[in-house]
Scaffold this motif. Structure first.
Motif, PDB file in Angstrom:
ATOM      1  N   LEU A  20      75.701  55.845 147.413  1.00 44.12           N
ATOM      2  CA  LEU A  20      74.436  56.432 147.845  1.00 44.12           C
ATOM      3  C   LEU A  20      73.852  55.645 149.015  1.00 44.12           C
ATOM      4  N   LYS A  21      73.851  54.338 148.906  1.00 45.35           N
ATOM      5  CA  LYS A  21      73.317  53.503 149.974  1.00 45.35           C
ATOM      6  C   LYS A  21      74.080  53.716 151.280  1.00 45.35           C
ATOM      7  N   LYS A  22      75.399  53.705 151.213  1.00 42.97           N
ATOM      8  CA  LYS A  22      76.213  53.908 152.409  1.00 42.97           C
ATOM      9  C   LYS A  22      75.964  55.277 153.025  1.00 42.97           C
ATOM     10  N   ALA A  23      75.849  56.300 152.177  1.00 50.72           N
ATOM     11  CA  ALA A  23      75.641  57.662 152.674  1.00 50.72           C
ATOM     12  C   ALA A  23      74.294  57.791 153.378  1.00 50.72           C
ATOM     13  N   LEU A  24      73.267  57.156 152.839  1.00 49.68           N
ATOM     14  CA  LEU A  24      71.935  57.237 153.451  1.00 49.68           C
ATOM     15  C   LEU A  24      71.913  56.527 154.800  1.00 49.68           C
ATOM     16  N   ILE A  25      72.537  55.375 154.884  1.00 54.89           N
ATOM     17  CA  ILE A  25      72.571  54.637 156.152  1.00 54.89           C
ATOM     18  C   ILE A  25      73.381  55.403 157.203  1.00 54.89           C
ATOM     19  N   ALA A  26      74.495  55.994 156.747  1.00 51.29           N
ATOM     20  CA  ALA A  26      75.346  56.731 157.686  1.00 51.29           C
ATOM     21  C   ALA A  26      74.651  57.970 158.222  1.00 51.29           C
ATOM     22  N   SER A  27      73.886  58.649 157.375  1.00 48.96           N
ATOM     23  CA  SER A  27      73.257  59.911 157.794  1.00 48.96           C
ATOM     24  C   SER A  27      71.893  59.702 158.433  1.00 48.96           C
ATOM     25  N   ARG A  37      60.736  50.931 153.906  1.00 47.68           N
ATOM     26  CA  ARG A  37      61.290  50.297 152.702  1.00 47.68           C
ATOM     27  C   ARG A  37      61.848  51.382 151.779  1.00 47.68           C
ATOM     28  N   LEU A  38      63.061  51.172 151.329  1.00 46.30           N
ATOM     29  CA  LEU A  38      63.673  52.094 150.367  1.00 46.30           C
ATOM     30  C   LEU A  38      64.365  51.267 149.287  1.00 46.30           C
ATOM     31  N   ARG A  49      65.554  58.023 127.398  1.00 48.32           N
ATOM     32  CA  ARG A  49      66.486  58.499 128.414  1.00 48.32           C
ATOM     33  C   ARG A  49      66.921  57.376 129.347  1.00 48.32           C
ATOM     34  N   GLU A  50      68.135  57.512 129.839  1.00 47.21           N
ATOM     35  CA  GLU A  50      68.660  56.600 130.844  1.00 47.21           C
ATOM     36  C   GLU A  50      68.744  57.359 132.159  1.00 47.21           C
ATOM     37  N   ILE A  51      67.904  56.982 133.115  1.00 44.31           N
ATOM     38  CA  ILE A  51      67.873  57.631 134.421  1.00 44.31           C
ATOM     39  C   ILE A  51      68.909  56.958 135.315  1.00 44.31           C
ATOM     40  N   ASP A  52      69.817  57.747 135.879  1.00 46.73           N
ATOM     41  CA  ASP A  52      70.905  57.177 136.681  1.00 46.73           C
ATOM     42  C   ASP A  52      70.374  56.312 137.814  1.00 46.73           C
ATOM     43  N   CYS A  53      69.384  56.840 138.527  1.00 48.72           N
ATOM     44  CA  CYS A  53      68.938  56.136 139.734  1.00 48.72           C
ATOM     45  C   CYS A  53      67.547  56.628 140.119  1.00 48.72           C
ATOM     46  N   VAL A  54      66.683  55.716 140.556  1.00 50.03           N
ATOM     47  CA  VAL A  54      65.357  56.060 141.071  1.00 50.03           C
ATOM     48  C   VAL A  54      65.254  55.560 142.504  1.00 50.03           C
ATOM     49  N   LEU A  55      64.792  56.430 143.398  1.00 47.65           N
ATOM     50  CA  LEU A  55      64.546  56.060 144.795  1.00 47.65           C
ATOM     51  C   LEU A  55      63.044  55.923 145.010  1.00 47.65           C
ATOM     52  N   VAL A  56      62.637  54.818 145.635  1.00 48.94           N
ATOM     53  CA  VAL A  56      61.228  54.616 146.005  1.00 48.94           C
ATOM     54  C   VAL A  56      61.198  54.325 147.501  1.00 48.94           C
ATOM     55  N   TRP A 172      70.810  62.389 154.072  1.00 53.63           N
ATOM     56  CA  TRP A 172      69.376  62.125 154.106  1.00 53.63           C
ATOM     57  C   TRP A 172      68.577  63.383 154.417  1.00 53.63           C
ATOM     58  N   GLN A 173      69.016  64.160 155.395  1.00 51.35           N
ATOM     59  CA  GLN A 173      68.245  65.346 155.765  1.00 51.35           C
ATOM     60  C   GLN A 173      68.221  66.362 154.624  1.00 51.35           C
ATOM     61  N   GLN A 174      69.358  66.543 153.973  1.00 51.02           N
ATOM     62  CA  GLN A 174      69.397  67.472 152.847  1.00 51.02           C
ATOM     63  C   GLN A 174      68.504  66.975 151.711  1.00 51.02           C
ATOM     64  N   LEU A 175      68.451  65.664 151.560  1.00 51.48           N
ATOM     65  CA  LEU A 175      67.596  65.080 150.515  1.00 51.48           C
ATOM     66  C   LEU A 175      66.136  65.417 150.757  1.00 51.48           C
ATOM     67  N   ILE A 176      65.620  65.116 151.930  1.00 50.49           N
ATOM     68  CA  ILE A 176      64.183  65.302 152.173  1.00 50.49           C
ATOM     69  C   ILE A 176      63.827  66.775 152.355  1.00 50.49           C
ATOM     70  N   ASP A 177      64.800  67.597 152.776  1.00 49.24           N
ATOM     71  CA  ASP A 177      64.510  69.033 152.914  1.00 49.24           C
ATOM     72  C   ASP A 177      64.245  69.680 151.554  1.00 49.24           C
ATOM     73  N   GLY A 178      64.740  69.088 150.499  1.00 51.88           N
ATOM     74  CA  GLY A 178      64.528  69.654 149.170  1.00 51.88           C
ATOM     75  C   GLY A 178      63.277  69.168 148.493  1.00 51.88           C
ATOM     76  N   PHE A 179      62.468  68.355 149.181  1.00 55.35           N
ATOM     77  CA  PHE A 179      61.284  67.771 148.558  1.00 55.35           C
ATOM     78  C   PHE A 179      60.083  68.707 148.615  1.00 55.35           C
ATOM     79  N   ASP A 180      59.228  68.601 147.599  1.00 54.94           N
ATOM     80  CA  ASP A 180      57.946  69.299 147.607  1.00 54.94           C
ATOM     81  C   ASP A 180      56.970  68.528 148.492  1.00 54.94           C
TER      82      ASP A 180
END
Length: 687
Positions: A20-27, A37-38, A49-56, A172-180
């Motif tokens: 995930l980290k590599k993909a975000l930096i690359a994109s 800060r991320l 529940r066990e949450i796989d990953c949280v992004l802040v 990254w773009q696909q990630l933020i495009d899906g945000f409310d």
């Protein structure tokens, strides 16, 4: 600032977060800007529940320099739960607006799982940081990442809904495009700057809460060492070897270690790779167990999957969802209150064909049996919206039932049908049933591993236990047979007589302060304060007074009596937090020093307001006596039941202490006060 991976270094999600980290930096190369800060936090545990990953994420650059969505919306900050699935394309499918993935035991709703993790994280965000001070929930974005599914495999358009589905390489773009979007701000914004007060989360406060570890006290470590021991005595080895062969039940009175034995078995099973759930009524105990499991998770990597604990209500909703589908669960939430839903879940699971044929009420008013004003519509049944499965795999390898005596026979039989009695372990309180009917798990037609009786006090020091036995004798508690453990020497009992509630709390807490001073290893979180519910003390709200006293001296505390704390499964994470619960929530809990405030008022209230079935008692007497029935015998039966009910709760409260038991009386001549005065004066210190 570069992207940082925080939290535990060795997790099952480590490979995923590195990708995930590599993909975000690359994109998005600009993401390494010093004003951005991320934090990537893998394997966050929230509720059960066990949450796989949280992004802040936070961007403090001017608005015109911020990242933007494809629609031109600036992205200033966000919090996102990322559920990662590594399934091959043939093990992923669409089901309406949801995505399902296939495991060995069938298809699972990945979208519902991602949504549930969002709500669990939102509740975690509200954990207090000092006393009753807490921050508001942030908005949490939901992301489902299907790493091995090529884009387009699920159709030209991905399933719509709250969850942003990303296939293949993370972008990254696909990630933020899906945000409310935060409509009030006109941007994607969730966090506030650190200098804008303490009511809302900043980047630092949220990351701090997500990565916080509990620092165990010496008492924590002593308890956990006993829970996680790998060697058992010969008697234990017999039933441990036979786990899975039949019902295992621990039976004993208050303080004999039933809940401890239950947790110990769950940990043993986890070491064997078995998934377990501990089910209890008690929200206070859930928080206590969650604290212990959090420490175990950090210190024992060989214990996995970590045993989880939940309420019976949550278990029933889960089983109902497995049988009838997520849409049916959602519809019941719109129509019925919490208590009504559990009864509905049980009825539907026991008689599914009848449930499926029932008409769905058009509104909550109609569900309550009242006349509604909805427009006429085509009648529909539950079958129309359900994806019914007559048989479904048990969600866990073993189910461990706490306070089994308070379950109904219908619940018991359902559990046996789903899990099989050979995968059920029960803690059965001989004198601790508080519902009207006692449930017998030893049904007679099931395979049994062992019915293990427990007689020796495993919690309380010998001297304290001996005094409690004298109190039980003076109260004439039937067949009280708890034996002090003579190898655990010491213990004491103090009685504080004070008619003024606030002054009583101050005096009792000053005794705790003396204990903290005398025993350097003891911390406030090691102690326990039990409070009467407001109904039992109409002239004083002990919960509010306790808070007032603690706030007035700037002391930290954990509000186990608060609805929101219980609902969020919040556990005391600081050594400075003095734990406080209602008497109704103290079963299974313990404190090195335990304070029982207003105990005589609570006992008097129980005597006057017992939860007993008088109609059932009358029928029982009529059946037994026949033509010889008279009102006197019935009244004697009712009196005995009232007394037994009050004694059950009183003995539960008196057996919470490990070392020092502090009892507060509002009136020395009350029913309980009179009994305590009859006990050997050398065994109780009166203050």
């Amino acid at each position: 600032m570069t992207i940082v991976i925080l939290g535990p270094s060795e997790t099952s999600e480590q490979t995923n977060v590195e990708h995930l980290k590599k993909a975000l930096i690359a994109s998005a190369p600009d993401i390494n800007h010093p004003d951005i800060r991320l934090a990537i936090v893998p394997q966050v545990f929230a509720k059960d529940r066990e949450i796989d990953c949280v992004l802040v994420f936070e961007d403090t650059r001017p608005t015109e320099q911020m990242f933007r969505t494809s629609e031109g919306i600036p992205v200033q900050s966000f919090v996102a739960c990322v559920e990662v699935k590594n399934h091959s394309p043939d093990a992923v499918r669409r089901h309406g607006t949801h995505v399902e993935v296939q495991y060995e035991n069938g298809w699972h709703d990945a979208t519902a799982q991602a949504d549930a993790q969002v709500w669990a994280l939102k509740d975690l965000q509200q954990f207090s940081y000092m006393g009753k001070a807490r921050r508001h929930k942030t908005y949490v974005q939901s992301v489902l990442w299907l790493r091995r599914v090529p884009p387009g495999s699920l159709g030209e358009t991905l399933p719509t809904g709250r969850t942003n589905v990303i296939c293949g390489d993370f972008n990254w773009q696909q990630l933020i495009d899906g945000f409310d979007v935060n409509s009030a701000q006109g941007k994607v914004q969730t966090l506030v700057p650190a200098d804008q007060g303490s009511q809302h989360h900043s980047y630092d406060s949220l990351v701090g809460s997500l990565t916080q570890k509990i620092e165990p006290t010496k008492l924590d470590l002593k308890r956990l060492n006993a829970l996680t021991e790998k060697r058992f005595d010969a008697d234990k080895q017999n039933y441990v070897r036979n786990l899975g062969s039949g019902l295992l039940m621990f039976r004993g009175r208050a303080g004999t270690g039933k809940t401890f034995a239950l947790i110990q078995m769950a940990i043993y099973l986890a070491r064997q790779g078995k998934s377990t759930r501990i089910v209890t009524y008690n929200h206070g105990l859930i928080s206590d167990m969650a604290r212990s499991m959090s420490i175990i998770r950090d210190r024992h990597k060989d214990i996995y999957p970590i045993p989880m604990v939940e309420t019976r209500w949550v278990l029933m909703r889960q089983l109902f969802g497995l049988a009838f589908g997520a849409d049916t669960v959602a519809r019941t939430a719109e129509l019925y209150e919490l208590d009504e839903r559990e009864a509905l879940f049980l009825s539907a699971l026991r008689k599914p064909e009848e449930f499926l044929e029932e008409q769905i009420p058009c509104c909550a008013i109609r569900a309550m049996g009242k006349v509604c004003r909805c427009e006429p519509r085509t009648p529909s049944t539950w079958a129309d919206i359900s994806t019914f499965r007559k048989e479904f795999p048990a969600p866990y390898d073993f189910l461990l039932v706490d306070e089994g005596q308070d379950w109904s026979e219908a619940h018991r039989d359902l559990i046996y049908d789903v899990f099989g009695p050979e995968r059920v372990i029960v803690a059965d309180g001989v004198d601790q049933f508080v519902n009207q009917d006692r449930c017998d798990w030893d049904r007679g037609d099931i395979p049994k591993n062992r019915i293990q009786p427990l007689y020796t006090s495993r919690r309380t020091k010998a001297a304290t236990c001996d005094t409690i036995n004298d109190i039980a004798s003076a109260l004439r508690v039937p067949d009280w047979d708890v034996k002090p453990d003579q190898t655990v020497t010491g213990g004491r009992v103090t009685v504080v007589v004070e008619s003024q509630p606030r002054r009583a709390i101050e005096r009792a807490l000053s005794i705790l302060d003396e204990d903290f001073s005398d025993q350097a290893a003891m911390r406030p979180v090691d102690a326990l304060v039990c409070l009467p519910q407001p109904a039992s003390t109409p002239n004083a709200n002990y919960c509010n007074l306790f808070e007032t006293v603690q706030e007035s001296c700037g002391a930290d505390y954990w509000r186990g009596y608060d609805w929101e704390v219980r609902q969020n499964r919040e556990y005391p994470s600081r050594q400075t937090s003095l734990r406080a619960v209602l008497y109704q929530s103290c079963r299974g809990m313990e404190g090195w020093s335990t304070v029982c405030l207003g105990l005589d008022s609570f006992f008097d209230y129980l005597l006057a307001n017992p939860d007993i079935d008088q109609h059932g008692l009358r029928n029982e007497v009529k059946t037994n006596e026949g033509f010889l029935f008279d009102e006197t015998k019935f009244k004697e039966k009712v009196f005995a039941a009232q007394h037994a009910y009050a004694l059950n709760w009183l003995m539960i409260s008196l057996t919470r202490s490990m070392d020092h038991l502090v009892i507060h009386l509002t009136n020395v001549d009350s029913a309980l006060g009179t009994v305590l005065q009859s006990v050997d004066r050398d065994k109780i210190r009166w203050r």
